[in-house]
Enzyme design. Structure first.
Site, PDB file in Angstrom:
ATOM      1  N   ASP A  67       0.813  -1.222   0.000  1.00 17.43           N
ATOM      2  CA  ASP A  67       0.000   0.000   0.000  1.00 17.43           C
ATOM      3  C   ASP A  67       0.843   1.268   0.000  1.00 17.43           C
ATOM      4  O   ASP A  67       2.058   1.229   0.195  1.00 17.43           O
ATOM      5  CB  ASP A  67      -0.978  -0.003   1.197  1.00 17.43           C
ATOM      6  CG  ASP A  67      -0.350  -0.563   2.472  1.00 17.43           C
ATOM      7  OD1 ASP A  67       0.882  -0.575   2.568  1.00 17.43           O
ATOM      8  OD2 ASP A  67      -1.105  -0.985   3.363  1.00 17.43           O
ATOM      9  N   ASN A 135      -7.841  -3.036  14.288  1.00 18.32           N
ATOM     10  CA  ASN A 135      -9.224  -3.315  13.860  1.00 18.32           C
ATOM     11  C   ASN A 135      -9.283  -4.497  12.890  1.00 18.32           C
ATOM     12  O   ASN A 135     -10.322  -4.760  12.295  1.00 18.32           O
ATOM     13  CB  ASN A 135      -9.868  -2.072  13.225  1.00 18.32           C
ATOM     14  CG  ASN A 135      -9.140  -1.619  11.963  1.00 18.32           C
ATOM     15  OD1 ASN A 135      -8.198  -2.271  11.499  1.00 18.32           O
ATOM     16  ND2 ASN A 135      -9.579  -0.508  11.400  1.00 18.32           N
ATOM     17  N   HIS A 137      -7.445  -4.872  10.084  1.00 19.03           N
ATOM     18  CA  HIS A 137      -7.158  -4.625   8.663  1.00 19.03           C
ATOM     19  C   HIS A 137      -5.864  -5.320   8.247  1.00 19.03           C
ATOM     20  O   HIS A 137      -4.954  -5.507   9.048  1.00 19.03           O
ATOM     21  CB  HIS A 137      -7.157  -3.134   8.319  1.00 19.03           C
ATOM     22  CG  HIS A 137      -5.990  -2.347   8.819  1.00 19.03           C
ATOM     23  ND1 HIS A 137      -6.108  -1.062   9.298  1.00 19.03           N
ATOM     24  CD2 HIS A 137      -4.666  -2.617   8.907  1.00 19.03           C
ATOM     25  CE1 HIS A 137      -4.919  -0.599   9.647  1.00 19.03           C
ATOM     26  NE2 HIS A 137      -4.030  -1.529   9.428  1.00 19.03           N
ATOM     27  N   GLU A 142      -9.858  -2.038   5.271  1.00 17.86           N
ATOM     28  CA  GLU A 142     -10.498  -1.780   6.546  1.00 17.86           C
ATOM     29  C   GLU A 142     -11.731  -2.664   6.717  1.00 17.86           C
ATOM     30  O   GLU A 142     -12.229  -3.244   5.746  1.00 17.86           O
ATOM     31  CB  GLU A 142     -10.908  -0.295   6.605  1.00 17.86           C
ATOM     32  CG  GLU A 142      -9.751   0.692   6.463  1.00 17.86           C
ATOM     33  CD  GLU A 142      -8.915   0.835   7.749  1.00 17.86           C
ATOM     34  OE1 GLU A 142      -8.831  -0.122   8.543  1.00 17.86           O
ATOM     35  OE2 GLU A 142      -8.339   1.923   7.933  1.00 17.86           O
TER      36      GLU A 142
HETATM   37  C1  F6R Z   1       1.361  -1.660   6.132  1.00 13.90           C
HETATM   38  C2  F6R Z   1       0.031  -2.251   6.196  1.00 13.90           C
HETATM   39  C3  F6R Z   1      -0.764  -2.252   7.464  1.00 13.90           C
HETATM   40  C4  F6R Z   1       0.046  -2.549   8.712  1.00 13.90           C
HETATM   41  C5  F6R Z   1      -0.842  -2.491   9.946  1.00 13.90           C
HETATM   42  C6  F6R Z   1      -0.054  -2.705  11.226  1.00 13.90           C
HETATM   43  O1  F6R Z   1       1.896  -1.771   4.834  1.00 13.90           O
HETATM   44  O2  F6R Z   1      -0.431  -2.685   5.217  1.00 13.90           O
HETATM   45  O3  F6R Z   1      -1.787  -3.217   7.328  1.00 13.90           O
HETATM   46  O4  F6R Z   1       0.631  -3.810   8.601  1.00 13.90           O
HETATM   47  O5  F6R Z   1      -1.468  -1.252  10.022  1.00 13.90           O
HETATM   48  O6  F6R Z   1       0.797  -1.616  11.420  1.00 13.90           O
HETATM   49  P1  F6R Z   1       1.965  -1.681  12.505  1.00 13.90           P
HETATM   50  O7  F6R Z   1       2.903  -2.742  12.043  1.00 13.90           O
HETATM   51  O8  F6R Z   1       2.606  -0.324  12.471  1.00 13.90           O
HETATM   52  O9  F6R Z   1       1.320  -2.016  13.805  1.00 13.90           O
END
Ligand code: F6R
Length: 243
Positions: A67, A135, A137, A142
């Site tokens: 992303d 959450n 995702h 989401e």
């Molecule tokens: C990042 C991504 C997100 C993160 C998720 C957890 O490329 O796609 O899904 O993996 O938000 O973020 P952290 O690792 O910062 O807790």
């Protein structure tokens, strides 16, 4: 889903890195799917350390990131392109032209279609690394995202904006939209490794593993993946039903 629980973060990251190193050795032109955020950072440090000490060769590897924020140029210090260059790619011998991060600027709808085509033309993702949001995702898919989505533009939830505000001056400066590989794109990976640690992730891990497969908990779809492994520390695994 296979679940591996580690006593500390260090051994967790070493295990994930080892999985990637072995995979690159077995298939030097492997297609890797990569993530940003705090979860994979130390895994990336381990990959760089191994490359420097043992010479693991990334010259033929191709990568696709999950992303990117919409509106940030790759040179912006909070863009995911910048994160990947500075946290991983610059420390390996991978040509930057073989690293793909969706562009958050320009015609993003065109970007989405082109990104899916590039993944397909490359032969599909062999090994995908994931983190998970509090959450549930995965990527920026989401809760409520249909399971059949491919790369698309999405609005971030307030929970995700607040969660990522620590990297920005304030929650107001976090972009409100992102381009992300879809759930179907992620499920197309041949093998998946998901990293989660810390008590903040415990409820999401419980719901993705022990709860129903539902679009309101995007990561729960991984129950249907034939080769997904969760790498958890004891805090993230604390609410799981005993196996
Ligand atoms: C990042 C991504 C997100 C993160 C998720 C957890 O490329 O796609 O899904 O993996 O938000 O973020 P952290 O690792 O910062 O807790």
């Amino acid at each position: 889903m296979q679940i591996q629980i580690f006593q500390d973060k260090e051994s967790l990251h070493r295990a994930v890195a080892q999985m990637f190193i072995e995979a690159v050795k077995v298939k030097p032109n492997i297609i890797l799917g990569l993530a940003t955020g705090s979860s994979p950072l130390e895994t990336y440090e381990n990959l760089i350390k191994d490359h420097k000490e043992n010479g693991t060769d990334y010259s033929e590897v191709v990568t696709f990131n999950l992303d990117e924020y919409i509106g940030l140029e790759g040179s912006h210090s909070q863009s995911y392109r910048y994160f990947m260059n500075t946290s991983l790619f610059n420390g390996l011998n991978i040509p930057l032209g073989q690293t793909n991060v969706p562009s958050g600027t320009g015609d993003v709808n065109e970007t989405c279609e082109a990104y899916e085509n590039e993944i397909t033309n490359a032969g599909g993702i062999d090994l995908q690394l994931l983190g998970i949001g509090t959450n549930g995702h995965i990527g920026f898919n989401e809760p409520g995202t249909p399971f059949d989505t491919r790369t698309h533009v999405t609005a971030l939830t307030q929970e995700t904006i607040d969660g990522n505000a620590r990297f920005f001056e304030s929650a107001d400066s976090v972009p409100k939209k992102a381009v992300t590989m879809g759930i179907q794109s992620i499920m197309g990976a041949k093998k998946i490794a998901l990293i989660a640690y810390g008590s903040k992730k415990a409820a999401a891990i419980r719901d993705m593993v022990n709860g129903p497969i539902t679009e309101s908990m995007p990561a729960s779809i991984l129950q249907n993946h034939p080769d997904a492994t969760l790498f958890l520390d004891e805090e993230a695994a604390a609410l799981l039903k005993p196996q």
